[in-house]
Scaffold this motif. Structure first.
Motif, PDB file in Angstrom:
ATOM      1  N   ILE A   3       0.846  -1.204   0.000  1.00  0.00           N
ATOM      2  CA  ILE A   3       0.000   0.000   0.000  1.00  0.00           C
ATOM      3  C   ILE A   3       0.880   1.252   0.000  1.00  0.00           C
ATOM      4  O   ILE A   3       0.611   2.204  -0.732  1.00  0.00           O
ATOM      5  CB  ILE A   3      -0.925   0.015   1.248  1.00  0.00           C
ATOM      6  N   ILE A   4       1.924   1.244   0.795  1.00  0.00           N
ATOM      7  CA  ILE A   4       2.827   2.389   0.863  1.00  0.00           C
ATOM      8  C   ILE A   4       3.535   2.579  -0.475  1.00  0.00           C
ATOM      9  O   ILE A   4       3.617   3.690  -0.991  1.00  0.00           O
ATOM     10  CB  ILE A   4       3.845   2.216   2.016  1.00  0.00           C
ATOM     11  N   ASN A   7       1.122   4.078  -2.960  1.00  0.00           N
ATOM     12  CA  ASN A   7       0.576   5.406  -2.649  1.00  0.00           C
ATOM     13  C   ASN A   7       1.606   6.514  -2.450  1.00  0.00           C
ATOM     14  O   ASN A   7       1.240   7.685  -2.482  1.00  0.00           O
ATOM     15  CB  ASN A   7      -0.303   5.337  -1.401  1.00  0.00           C
ATOM     16  N   GLU A   8       2.843   6.163  -2.214  1.00  0.00           N
ATOM     17  CA  GLU A   8       3.838   7.177  -1.871  1.00  0.00           C
ATOM     18  C   GLU A   8       4.910   7.303  -2.949  1.00  0.00           C
ATOM     19  O   GLU A   8       5.143   6.381  -3.719  1.00  0.00           O
ATOM     20  CB  GLU A   8       4.497   6.842  -0.530  1.00  0.00           C
ATOM     21  N   PHE A  78       5.357  10.838   5.035  1.00  0.00           N
ATOM     22  CA  PHE A  78       4.199  10.072   5.507  1.00  0.00           C
ATOM     23  C   PHE A  78       4.377   9.585   6.938  1.00  0.00           C
ATOM     24  O   PHE A  78       3.396   9.374   7.642  1.00  0.00           O
ATOM     25  CB  PHE A  78       3.831   8.924   4.556  1.00  0.00           C
ATOM     26  N   LYS A  83       0.565   8.881   8.722  1.00  0.00           N
ATOM     27  CA  LYS A  83      -0.386   8.438   7.720  1.00  0.00           C
ATOM     28  C   LYS A  83      -0.713   6.945   7.810  1.00  0.00           C
ATOM     29  O   LYS A  83      -1.812   6.524   7.469  1.00  0.00           O
ATOM     30  CB  LYS A  83       0.174   8.758   6.344  1.00  0.00           C
ATOM     31  N   TYR A  84       0.229   6.142   8.275  1.00  0.00           N
ATOM     32  CA  TYR A  84       0.046   4.692   8.365  1.00  0.00           C
ATOM     33  C   TYR A  84       0.326   4.234   9.778  1.00  0.00           C
ATOM     34  O   TYR A  84       1.105   4.852  10.490  1.00  0.00           O
ATOM     35  CB  TYR A  84       0.995   3.955   7.400  1.00  0.00           C
ATOM     36  N   THR A  85      -0.283   3.120  10.170  1.00  0.00           N
ATOM     37  CA  THR A  85       0.050   2.506  11.454  1.00  0.00           C
ATOM     38  C   THR A  85       0.857   1.252  11.168  1.00  0.00           C
ATOM     39  O   THR A  85       0.595   0.529  10.210  1.00  0.00           O
ATOM     40  CB  THR A  85      -1.229   2.125  12.241  1.00  0.00           C
ATOM     41  N   PHE A  86       1.867   1.038  11.975  1.00  0.00           N
ATOM     42  CA  PHE A  86       2.767  -0.101  11.799  1.00  0.00           C
ATOM     43  C   PHE A  86       2.671  -0.980  13.036  1.00  0.00           C
ATOM     44  O   PHE A  86       2.908  -0.531  14.143  1.00  0.00           O
ATOM     45  CB  PHE A  86       4.198   0.379  11.598  1.00  0.00           C
TER      46      PHE A  86
END
Length: 87
Positions: A3-4, A7-8, A78, A83-86
């Motif tokens: 996804i990253i 999107n990035e 990001f 922006k994302y959870t890890f």
């Protein structure tokens, strides 16, 4: 991770992948982008050219068969944005 990658910007992804001292091997980086159908880089030559450009700018540096954090490394945007959870 896919996804990253999708999107990035690839520069931001590479900064993220080099955030620790171990960095990432070029074959592993190649595999990540290969599985994502070369999103934003076109092909493996485009990816290698990007890594070289980032190395010239000091964002990353070559270490053996991989890349690690360079002297001018910065936190990817990001990550700063949360922006994302890890897990």
């Amino acid at each position: 991770m896919e996804i990253i990658v999708l999107n990035e910007k690839p520069e931001e992804v590479i900064l993220f992948l080099t955030k620790n001292e171990l960095g990432i091997s070029l074959p592993r980086l190649d595999g990540i982008y290969n599985r994502a159908n070369w999103a934003h880089v076109g092909n493996n030559i485009g990816l290698l050219n990007l890594v070289k450009k980032m190395s010239d700018a000091g964002l990353v540096k070559y270490s053996g068969t991989g890349v690690v954090r360079g002297p001018n490394w910065r936190e990817p945007a990001f990550m700063l944005e949360g922006k994302y959870t890890f897990d």
